[in-house]
Design a protein around this motif. Structure first.
Motif, PDB file in Angstrom:
ATOM      1  N   SER A   1       0.824  -1.208   0.000  1.00  0.00           N
ATOM      2  CA  SER A   1       0.000   0.000   0.000  1.00  0.00           C
ATOM      3  C   SER A   1       0.864   1.267   0.000  1.00  0.00           C
ATOM      4  N   PRO A   2       0.441   2.327  -0.757  1.00  0.00           N
ATOM      5  CA  PRO A   2       1.143   3.621  -0.691  1.00  0.00           C
ATOM      6  C   PRO A   2       0.972   4.290   0.674  1.00  0.00           C
ATOM      7  N   TRP A   3      -0.011   3.791   1.464  1.00  0.00           N
ATOM      8  CA  TRP A   3      -0.274   4.379   2.780  1.00  0.00           C
ATOM      9  C   TRP A   3      -0.199   3.284   3.854  1.00  0.00           C
ATOM     10  N   PRO A   4       0.984   2.727   4.099  1.00  0.00           N
ATOM     11  CA  PRO A   4       1.094   1.607   5.035  1.00  0.00           C
ATOM     12  C   PRO A   4       0.901   2.028   6.489  1.00  0.00           C
ATOM     13  N   ARG A   5       0.343   1.141   7.272  1.00  0.00           N
ATOM     14  CA  ARG A   5       0.242   1.347   8.712  1.00  0.00           C
ATOM     15  C   ARG A   5       1.584   1.002   9.363  1.00  0.00           C
TER      16      ARG A   5
END
Length: 313
Positions: free
Chosen positions: A219-223
């Protein structure tokens, strides 16, 4: 001409230029500051006068030309004060053409052997003798464009009359315009659907509120703890998203709901929260057929929770 080159004054200013008020400069003993009242008839009634301050603190300082002008005209101004007490025009000269009649009644009248200001006839004679066009206009334009800010005119006039027609400004603006166009293109690309279209769901993909995810791990927005931390509305801007026929009704409903929200939210707030997603949905609609007729109760429930912020990614 030197004052026009320094201050950007046009020809009419010199006709009604009063002797400036002299005030001591703050923190200075040798310098003086001149308060010059400039009359600008084109600004409209009630806005004719503007005050400009110039300090003479030595050679080539802004106020040095005014000091020189005061020295050059002191005898003429002294005679004018004797002939007509209260006369305080700065530009005073000997009237070498006492029989000439000036049709411009806005100009100060000659006084005995004295004449005040600089007439258009004076400027025309000087231009012809030096074989040039409009000397004051050219000098003023050069000063304004070099200074890069409004002098005796409004910001709109400065931009339209002096800045935009200037070839140097146009040349310098090419890179700025090109950079702006590239930025707008990048922004437009950000507001397009970046996933892939599919005919049917893939059992190996994870379902989200707006699409299926082919690879949550990239994901481009990793947790920080792993997985994807993006808002479900951002799924359509991710290359890992997959939209199949089963999503079409739900996305069509989401597009309609976002459009209806626009009339109920303040415009600035709506743009900040929803505009990007609506543009992305509009881009997706060019690639798939709307399917509102196939919207299910489950679709309505998901979109309702999504818009209320009840769904966590």
């Amino acid at each position: 001409m030197m004052m026009t080159d320094r201050y950007g004054w046009n020809l009419s200013v010199f006709d009604r230029l009063h002797v400036p008020v002299i005030t001591p400069s703050a923190g200075e003993t040798a310098a003086v500051t001149y308060e010059v009242v400039v009359e600008k008839r084109r600004s409209g009634e009630g806005r004719w006068f503007d005050t400009e301050n110039y300090t003479d603190s030595g050679a080539d300082s802004p106020g040095r030309l005014i000091t020189l002008a005061l020295e050059a005209t002191q005898h003429g101004r002294a005679l004018a004060a004797v002939l007509a007490p209260g006369t305080d025009w700065l530009m005073v000269a000997r009237n070498r053409r006492p029989t000439d009649v000036d049709s411009n009644l806005d100009r100060p009248r000659p006084l005995g052997p004295l004449v005040f200001g600089v007439s258009k006839a004076d400027a025309t004679r000087w231009a012809k003798s030096h074989q040039v066009g409009s000397p004051f206009q050219r000098a003023r334009r050069t000063t304004v464009t070099t200074t890069g800010k409004p002098l005796q005119h409004k910001p709109g006039t400065h931009e339209s009359i002096y800045v935009l027609p200037d070839e140097n400004v146009q040349e310098a603006a090419v890179e700025v315009i090109a950079a702006g166009a590239e930025e707008a293109l990048d922004q437009a690309r950000d507001y397009t659907f970046k996933g892939r279209l599919a005919d049917a769901a893939d059992p190996d993909h994870q379902e989200t509120a707006t699409a299926d995810c082919a690879d949550e791990k990239t994901s481009p927005w990793p947790r920080p703890s792993g997985g994807c931390g993006a808002d479900f509305l951002l799924c359509l801007s991710c290359e890992n998203s997959r939209v199949h026929h089963g999503h079409h009704p739900r996305l069509a409903l989401l597009h309609r709901q976002l459009t209806s929200l626009r009339s109920t939210w303040p415009e600035k707030l709506w743009r900040k929260r929803w505009d990007e997603h609506l543009q992305r949905l509009a881009d997706l609609r060019t690639k798939v057929n709307a399917a509102l007729a196939r919207v299910t109760d489950r679709d309505r429930m998901i979109i309702d929770h999504l818009l209320k912020g009840d769904l966590a990614p």
